[in-house]
Design a protein around this motif. Structure first.
Motif, short mmCIF file in Angstrom:
data_model
loop_
_atom_site.label_atom_id
_atom_site.label_comp_id
_atom_site.label_asym_id
_atom_site.label_seq_id
_atom_site.Cartn_x
_atom_site.Cartn_y
_atom_site.Cartn_z
N ILE A 295 0.84 -1.20 0.00
CA ILE A 295 0.00 0.00 0.00
C ILE A 295 0.88 1.25 0.00
N GLY A 296 1.93 1.23 0.85
CA GLY A 296 2.84 2.38 0.89
C GLY A 296 3.47 2.63 -0.47
N TYR B 117 0.97 4.05 -2.86
CA TYR B 117 0.70 5.47 -2.61
C TYR B 117 1.82 6.33 -3.15
N SER B 118 3.07 5.89 -2.93
CA SER B 118 4.15 6.76 -3.41
C SER B 118 4.22 6.74 -4.93
N VAL C 61 -4.90 5.73 -2.76
CA VAL C 61 -5.14 4.33 -2.40
C VAL C 61 -6.58 3.94 -2.73
N MET D 154 10.34 14.11 -5.45
CA MET D 154 10.42 12.66 -5.58
C MET D 154 11.64 12.04 -4.89
N ILE E 127 8.21 -0.79 7.94
CA ILE E 127 7.19 -0.54 6.92
C ILE E 127 6.46 0.77 7.21
N SER F 23 8.28 3.55 5.95
CA SER F 23 8.25 3.67 4.49
C SER F 23 7.09 4.55 4.04
N PHE F 24 6.04 4.64 4.87
CA PHE F 24 4.93 5.53 4.51
C PHE F 24 5.37 6.98 4.55
N VAL G 91 8.28 8.04 3.75
CA VAL G 91 8.94 8.26 2.47
C VAL G 91 7.90 8.43 1.37
N ALA G 92 6.84 7.61 1.45
CA ALA G 92 5.80 7.67 0.43
C ALA G 92 5.14 9.05 0.42
N GLY G 93 5.11 9.71 1.56
CA GLY G 93 4.45 11.01 1.63
C GLY G 93 5.24 12.14 1.00
N MET H 209 -2.54 7.16 7.72
CA MET H 209 -2.49 5.71 7.52
C MET H 209 -1.50 5.06 8.48
#
Lengths: 533, 170
Positions: free
Chosen positions: A184-185, A188-189, A194, B9, B49, B52-53, B55-57, B82
């Protein structure tokens, strides 16, 4: 028909409310029983209502909290999810009646009411969330809700054996959740959303390599939950030790939630079938390895766990064909298998009660002392093996036809593998039936009274399994329409994201109320202006 | 980190390294026998994990509240929401696994995850090449058949080595 959207959250809300009430009333066992029974009956009614409501009007969508997609979280009830909801609600209710009767007969020992009922309701709610979710992260939450409840149910009473098998189950489930979360992460990136409908729009635009990595990660996570071959070793180890009703509902529903999620991502998020070859190999291996495991067992519950793994392969076979015919057959097979596998585990519980064990070495002669039980086991066993005219036969024929229609060497191999698996299923189950019911009993069995509720609920499911044959025509037509809907992704996407695939971000109801409020305010201003001069 | 090359990015290198360390250690501990170590492994893995969110943001920014931060400098609030959910879930599961490890210690004085006993039994039977069922009805008949077969072969006069009863029909 759009005014029936209020039905959509009910399969989630009712069990969750009931779980809270049941937990609050933990001292009053009978009140808990009534609450659970009423709540699950109502949610069955709501699910069946949903099945008919959306069938006429297209997907029903609820914007949670008044924010519509892509801003808010939404619940989507389309053909596939309503069918899954309805069948799971029925199974959950039947298993509940079975465990209620067991509890009345045995007292609280096996299924302590205070813990059992709230967790059972949470499990039902989690399954409903997973089926209804239109959002990848909400799907994760649904999985966690149902898994958390299942952790409690599988370690119920905390005996040494259940702690051992529960530990394996829980660690494997947690691992798959972590993988899902990671996916999911990454999603999203890569895409900035999502929401599944929006993901479906954006995923084709990102780098194909990243898209494939996402697909494989999600398949890995759901493959563990669905118990596909290299990822299936945890299942026969952990399921058989739980109480009979718990095993029955797990076997029927939990793996199918994984299969449902695979259907969803394969059709909506990643069409084009880039992982199809992988899935075909996995399906073939799951079918064969699973059934060979079943042949080697001499305990009914373990044998059934292995047939469960094996027949997941049939559904993956249907999914991997990436054709409407294959998908329709797979969905039909899911419905058939939920019913039959649950029934078999419930009857295995009855056999354990009557014969004192589920080991085929120590069972025997039950046909003479419990003829009804023999019939109750025989019918779903033949159904699972795919003997005509049962629904298992129809589902398998559908799959084989779809496989032959695809016409590649690999699909022919799958067709052959499917036939061999059916025959070995027949062998394993007939052998089990002969052992349990026909061979001379190694030791005389004490007469035990089987509670009517337990036999009755198992019988209802057996009859329902036969009934699937009777309604097979309309049901198969329905699954074909569902498969067509899945193939036509635009229908789903525009239903979730109106306004040319962008979505309004604000739900119709809120927008309407805001407009009304604005009009009212304008009128008030007008009146005030009219009065002032 | 370098703002001239696509500023939104490029991930934060520190976060990426921390994630790699957490996930590696987590996976290593997950493969252990002791449930406490597995539990610590799951916690580390889960936190890796969760990071890692972040980073995703995308790049970090100010609080995402209209009025306090100009719109271009806000950090993305959605992954944080999340992650909060995920942290709560991990916490609950951790508590449950701890209880399980404690129960296992109560019962066995250790918290090692054991093998599947039934699996072992069936593997042993297969290794010895024995029938899986002790068939109450058929046992005697089968023994007789084996003896009959051996005798029948003897009468024909084949060498004794080929007729050892242990190589019965399987």
């Amino acid at each position: 028909m759009s005014d029936l959207t209020w039905l959509v959250p009910l399969p989630v809300m009712l069990p969750l409310t009931g779980a809270g009430l049941a937990l609050a009333l933990w001292r009053h066992a009978s009140a808990q029983r009534v609450i659970t029974l009423v709540v699950l009956s109502l949610s069955l009614v709501a699910s069946v209502g949903l099945l008919f409501a959306q069938s006429g009007s297209g997907p029903l969508i609820v914007d949670v909290g008044g924010w519509s997609a892509p801003v808010g979280i939404n619940l989507v009830a389309d053909r596939l999810s309503s069918l899954m909801l309805a069948i799971s609600a029925l199974v959950v209710l039947c298993v509940l009646v079975y465990s209620l009767a067991q509890g009345v007969a045995d007292g609280d020992e096996e299924t302590p009411v205070a813990i059992y009922h709230p967790s059972y309701l949470v499990l039902a709610a989690g399954i409903a969330i997973a089926f209804l979710s239109g959002d990848l992260f909400n799907l994760y939450v649904g999985f966690e809700v149902l898994l958390a409840a299942s952790y409690v149910l599988i370690t119920l009473t905390g005996t040494a054996e259940r702690i051992r098998s529960g530990t394996i189950y829980i660690v494997v489930a947690l691992l798959s959740s972590v993988i899902f979360l990671f996916a999911i992460g990454l999603a999203y990136s890569a895409t900035g959303t999502v929401n599944m409908a929006q993901l479906a729009q954006r995923l084709p635009e990102i780098d194909p390599g990243i898209s494939l990595a996402l697909q494989l990660l999600l398949l890995l996570a759901f493959g563990i939950k669905a118990a596909i071959f290299p990822l299936s070793a945890w299942l026969p180890d952990s399921y058989p030790t739980a109480p009979a009703p718990v095993t029955a509902v797990f076997a029927g529903l939990l793996t199918k939630v994984g299969v449902y999620a695979i259907i969803r991502i394969q059709t909506l998020l990643f069409p084009g079938g880039r992982a199809d070859d992988l899935l075909m190999w996995a399906a073939l291996a799951t079918m064969l390895v699973g059934i060979l495991g079943a042949v080697a067992q001499n305990d009914i519950k373990r044998l059934l766990s292995f047939t469960l793994v094996s027949h997941i392969g049939f559904m993956i076979f249907g999914i991997s064909l990436s054709s409407e015919a294959g998908m329709a057959a797979a969905i039909f097979y899911v419905v058939h298998h939920i019913t039959v596998q649950t029934t078999l585990f419930l009857v295995a519980g009855l056999i354990e009660r009557r014969g004192g064990t589920t080991s085929l070495d120590h069972l025997g002669g039950l046909a003479k002392i419990a003829p009804l039980l023999a019939v109750l086991f025989f019918v779903p066993a033949m159904n699972l093996a795919g003997i005509p005219p049962f629904s298992g036969f129809l589902g398998k024929v559908g799959l084989l036809e779809a496989g032959v229609a695809a016409g590649t060497p690999m699909t022919y191999a799958l067709v052959a593998g499917g036939v061999v698996t059916s025959l070995l299923t027949l062998y394993a189950l007939v052998k089990a039936w002969n052992k349990a019911f026909w061979q001379t009993a190694p030791a005389p069995v004490e007469p035990v009274h089987l509670p009517r509720g337990m036999v009755g609920s198992a019988a209802v499911l057996v009859v329902f399994g036969i009934g699937l044959t009777v309604v097979a025509g309309p049901l198969y037509a329905y699954t074909e329409r569902a498969a067509h809907d899945l193939d036509d992704r635009d229908g789903y996407i525009t239903a979730v994201l109106p306004d040319g695939g962008r979505g309004s971000g604000i739900s119709d109801r809120v927008a309407r109320e805001a407009a009304e409020a604005r009009e009212a305010a304008d009128e008030a201003v007008d009146e005030a202006e009219a009065v002032t001069p | 980190m370098s703002p001239d090359v696509s500023p939104d990015m490029s991930p934060n290198l520190v976060l990426v390294v921390v994630i790699a360390v957490l996930v590696t250690t987590g996976v290593y501990l997950l493969l252990e026998r002791s449930l406490s170590r597995v539990l610590i492994g799951i916690i580390l893995l889960g936190n890796g994990i969760n990071l890692s969110f972040l980073v995703a943001g995308g790049a970090a920014g100010g609080a995402p509240i209209v009025g306090t931060t100009p719109e271009g400098e806000m950090s993305d609030p959605l992954p944080q929401a999340m992650v909060l959910t995920a942290i709560v879930i991990t916490l609950g599961m951790t508590a449950f696994l701890l209880a399980l490890a404690y129960r296992s210690w109560q019962l066995h004085r250790h918290d090692e995850v054991q093998d599947d006993v039934e699996d072992r039994r069936i593997a042993r039977i297969a290794a010895r090449d024995e029938p899986i069922f002790e068939d109450a009805d058929a046992d005697m008949a089968k023994l007789d058949l084996e003896r009959d077969a051996a005798e029948a072969r003897d009468e024909i006069g084949l060498s004794g080595a080929a007729t050892t009863p242990s190589e019965g029909p399987r």
